[in-house]
Scaffold this motif. Structure first.
Motif, PDB file in Angstrom:
ATOM      1  N   ALA A   1      -7.641   3.244  -3.453  1.00 21.91           N
ATOM      2  CA  ALA A   1      -6.532   3.835  -4.221  1.00 21.91           C
ATOM      3  C   ALA A   1      -6.966   5.158  -4.855  1.00 21.91           C
ATOM      4  O   ALA A   1      -6.222   6.148  -4.817  1.00 21.91           O
ATOM      5  N   ALA A   2      -8.166   5.195  -5.409  1.00 20.79           N
ATOM      6  CA  ALA A   2      -8.660   6.427  -6.033  1.00 20.79           C
ATOM      7  C   ALA A   2      -8.815   7.537  -5.000  1.00 20.79           C
ATOM      8  O   ALA A   2      -8.544   8.709  -5.295  1.00 20.79           O
ATOM      9  N   ALA A   3      -9.247   7.184  -3.788  1.00 21.07           N
ATOM     10  CA  ALA A   3      -9.371   8.183  -2.725  1.00 21.07           C
ATOM     11  C   ALA A   3      -8.010   8.785  -2.402  1.00 21.07           C
ATOM     12  O   ALA A   3      -7.861  10.009  -2.289  1.00 21.07           O
ATOM     13  N   ALA A   4      -6.992   7.928  -2.256  1.00 18.16           N
ATOM     14  CA  ALA A   4      -5.643   8.415  -1.943  1.00 18.16           C
ATOM     15  C   ALA A   4      -5.109   9.281  -3.075  1.00 18.16           C
ATOM     16  O   ALA A   4      -4.560  10.367  -2.833  1.00 18.16           O
ATOM     17  N   TRP A   5      -5.255   8.838  -4.305  1.00 19.04           N
ATOM     18  CA  TRP A   5      -4.737   9.593  -5.446  1.00 19.04           C
ATOM     19  C   TRP A   5      -5.481  10.918  -5.617  1.00 19.04           C
ATOM     20  O   TRP A   5      -4.885  11.939  -5.926  1.00 19.04           O
ATOM     21  N   THR A   6      -6.794  10.893  -5.448  1.00 17.89           N
ATOM     22  CA  THR A   6      -7.582  12.112  -5.610  1.00 17.89           C
ATOM     23  C   THR A   6      -7.225  13.148  -4.553  1.00 17.89           C
ATOM     24  O   THR A   6      -7.063  14.327  -4.873  1.00 17.89           O
ATOM     25  N   VAL A   7      -7.113  12.719  -3.301  1.00 20.15           N
ATOM     26  CA  VAL A   7      -6.754  13.666  -2.238  1.00 20.15           C
ATOM     27  C   VAL A   7      -5.361  14.229  -2.497  1.00 20.15           C
ATOM     28  O   VAL A   7      -5.141  15.436  -2.354  1.00 20.15           O
TER      29      VAL A   7
ATOM     30  N   LEU B   1       0.821  -1.212   0.000  1.00 17.09           N
ATOM     31  CA  LEU B   1       0.000   0.000   0.000  1.00 17.09           C
ATOM     32  C   LEU B   1       0.853   1.258   0.000  1.00 17.09           C
ATOM     33  O   LEU B   1       0.464   2.262  -0.608  1.00 17.09           O
ATOM     34  N   ASN B   2       2.003   1.214   0.652  1.00 14.09           N
ATOM     35  CA  ASN B   2       2.909   2.363   0.579  1.00 14.09           C
ATOM     36  C   ASN B   2       3.371   2.583  -0.855  1.00 14.09           C
ATOM     37  O   ASN B   2       3.504   3.721  -1.299  1.00 14.09           O
ATOM     38  N   PHE B   3       3.575   1.502  -1.596  1.00 11.98           N
ATOM     39  CA  PHE B   3       3.942   1.609  -3.011  1.00 11.98           C
ATOM     40  C   PHE B   3       2.825   2.284  -3.815  1.00 11.98           C
ATOM     41  O   PHE B   3       3.084   3.042  -4.742  1.00 11.98           O
ATOM     42  N   LEU B   4       1.572   2.018  -3.442  1.00 14.35           N
ATOM     43  CA  LEU B   4       0.421   2.615  -4.132  1.00 14.35           C
ATOM     44  C   LEU B   4       0.142   4.047  -3.679  1.00 14.35           C
ATOM     45  O   LEU B   4      -0.763   4.686  -4.209  1.00 14.35           O
ATOM     46  N   GLY B   5       0.889   4.530  -2.695  1.00 16.41           N
ATOM     47  CA  GLY B   5       0.688   5.898  -2.221  1.00 16.41           C
ATOM     48  C   GLY B   5      -0.343   6.022  -1.130  1.00 16.41           C
ATOM     49  O   GLY B   5      -0.830   7.113  -0.843  1.00 16.41           O
ATOM     50  N   ILE B   6      -0.692   4.907  -0.506  1.00 13.94           N
ATOM     51  CA  ILE B   6      -1.673   4.925   0.575  1.00 13.94           C
ATOM     52  C   ILE B   6      -0.903   4.880   1.892  1.00 13.94           C
ATOM     53  O   ILE B   6      -0.135   3.941   2.124  1.00 13.94           O
ATOM     54  N   PRO B   7      -1.089   5.886   2.763  1.00 16.04           N
ATOM     55  CA  PRO B   7      -0.351   5.904   4.019  1.00 16.04           C
ATOM     56  C   PRO B   7      -0.645   4.675   4.881  1.00 16.04           C
ATOM     57  O   PRO B   7      -1.767   4.181   4.930  1.00 16.04           O
TER      58      PRO B   7
ATOM     59  N   ARG C   1      -7.831  13.478   5.516  1.00 15.89           N
ATOM     60  CA  ARG C   1      -8.591  13.726   4.291  1.00 15.89           C
ATOM     61  C   ARG C   1      -8.811  12.442   3.498  1.00 15.89           C
ATOM     62  O   ARG C   1      -9.907  12.188   2.998  1.00 15.89           O
ATOM     63  N   ILE C   2      -7.762  11.628   3.387  1.00 11.72           N
ATOM     64  CA  ILE C   2      -7.919  10.369   2.652  1.00 11.72           C
ATOM     65  C   ILE C   2      -8.909   9.462   3.373  1.00 11.72           C
ATOM     66  O   ILE C   2      -9.746   8.817   2.735  1.00 11.72           O
ATOM     67  N   ALA C   3      -8.846   9.414   4.703  1.00 17.37           N
ATOM     68  CA  ALA C   3      -9.788   8.578   5.463  1.00 17.37           C
ATOM     69  C   ALA C   3     -11.227   9.015   5.204  1.00 17.37           C
ATOM     70  O   ALA C   3     -12.113   8.177   4.991  1.00 17.37           O
ATOM     71  N   ALA C   4     -11.473  10.315   5.193  1.00 13.74           N
ATOM     72  CA  ALA C   4     -12.824  10.821   4.943  1.00 13.74           C
ATOM     73  C   ALA C   4     -13.301  10.455   3.544  1.00 13.74           C
ATOM     74  O   ALA C   4     -14.450  10.030   3.356  1.00 13.74           O
ATOM     75  N   VAL C   5     -12.428  10.591   2.555  1.00 12.48           N
ATOM     76  CA  VAL C   5     -12.818  10.259   1.177  1.00 12.48           C
ATOM     77  C   VAL C   5     -13.014   8.752   1.038  1.00 12.48           C
ATOM     78  O   VAL C   5     -13.933   8.305   0.344  1.00 12.48           O
ATOM     79  N   MET C   6     -12.179   7.966   1.717  1.00 11.78           N
ATOM     80  CA  MET C   6     -12.354   6.505   1.666  1.00 11.78           C
ATOM     81  C   MET C   6     -13.702   6.081   2.229  1.00 11.78           C
ATOM     82  O   MET C   6     -14.356   5.187   1.682  1.00 11.78           O
ATOM     83  N   LEU C   7     -14.131   6.713   3.314  1.00 11.06           N
ATOM     84  CA  LEU C   7     -15.438   6.371   3.881  1.00 11.06           C
ATOM     85  C   LEU C   7     -16.567   6.656   2.904  1.00 11.06           C
ATOM     86  O   LEU C   7     -17.554   5.921   2.841  1.00 11.06           O
ATOM     87  N   GLY C   8     -16.414   7.726   2.136  1.00 10.50           N
ATOM     88  CA  GLY C   8     -17.466   8.095   1.196  1.00 10.50           C
ATOM     89  C   GLY C   8     -17.411   7.375  -0.135  1.00 10.50           C
ATOM     90  O   GLY C   8     -18.381   7.377  -0.887  1.00 10.50           O
TER      91      GLY C   8
END
Length: 183
Positions: free
Chosen positions: A172-178, A86-92, A128-135
């Motif tokens: 992944a889209a949530a992380a990239w979008t944020v 997940l770190n490789f994908l840019g997700i903390p 921010r990523i957590a909030a977008v992931m929930l939605g």
């Protein structure tokens, strides 16, 4: 110039009327067709109660299972295993518990997201990523248990893998979008 405050007030006024208008239109349509409105209402309520009674055992089993999964430490173990990918994908790495619990439990995911936001801050990249992931994701197993159980479907075939791939895509889209909008 558009005054957004006025628009907000008008939307609130409109939303207060939506349900009464829809119910009135439904009743008018039923009266026009000479339907027995009360019998239809009773039948719908009975069908709703039947559905609740049918899916209730699934809910009773699912909620404690999620709590046990989280309390046992298995969630943390899976988070440690998934961290490099997940770190490789840019997700903390802080968001791994959220990603693991979200497909299982909405309330559990909300609790985990609350902890992430409390620890990292609401304006942090993790918050921010957590909030977008929930939605942008769904409680996959809960949804499948409820809807497939209500429809009496025993073999989910490709539904679970497809839903989990959609969840991973949403994460992944949530992380990239944020990261795109808040560099």
């Amino acid at each position: 110039m558009i005054n957004f405050h006025d628009i907000h007030i008008n939307i609130n006024a409109l939303s207060a009327w939506i349900l009464p208008v829809l119910l009135s239109l439904s009743a008018a349509f039923a009266i026009q067709r000479r339907a027995d409105i009360y019998a239809s209402l009773r039948r719908g309520a009975r069908d709703g109660l039947d559905t609740i009674i049918y899916i209730f055992p699934s809910l009773i089993a699912l909620l404690p299972a999620v709590a046990m999964f989280r309390a046992s430490g298995a969630l943390d173990c899976l988070a440690n295993i998934a961290a490099p990918v997940l770190n490789f994908l840019g997700i903390p790495a802080d968001l791994i518990p959220l990603m693991l619990i979200r497909p299982l439990s909405g309330s559990g995911a909300l609790s985990v997201a609350g902890e992430i936001i409390r620890d990292s801050g609401p304006d942090s990249i993790q918050g921010r990523i957590a909030a977008v992931m929930l939605g942008s994701t769904e409680t996959t197993f809960y949804t499948i248990a409820v809807y497939f159980g209500a429809a009496n479907i025993r073999h989910t075939r490709h539904a679970i893998p497809a839903a989990l791939i959609a969840d991973l895509t949403g994460f992944a889209a949530a992380a990239w979008t944020v990261r795109l909008f808040f560099p």
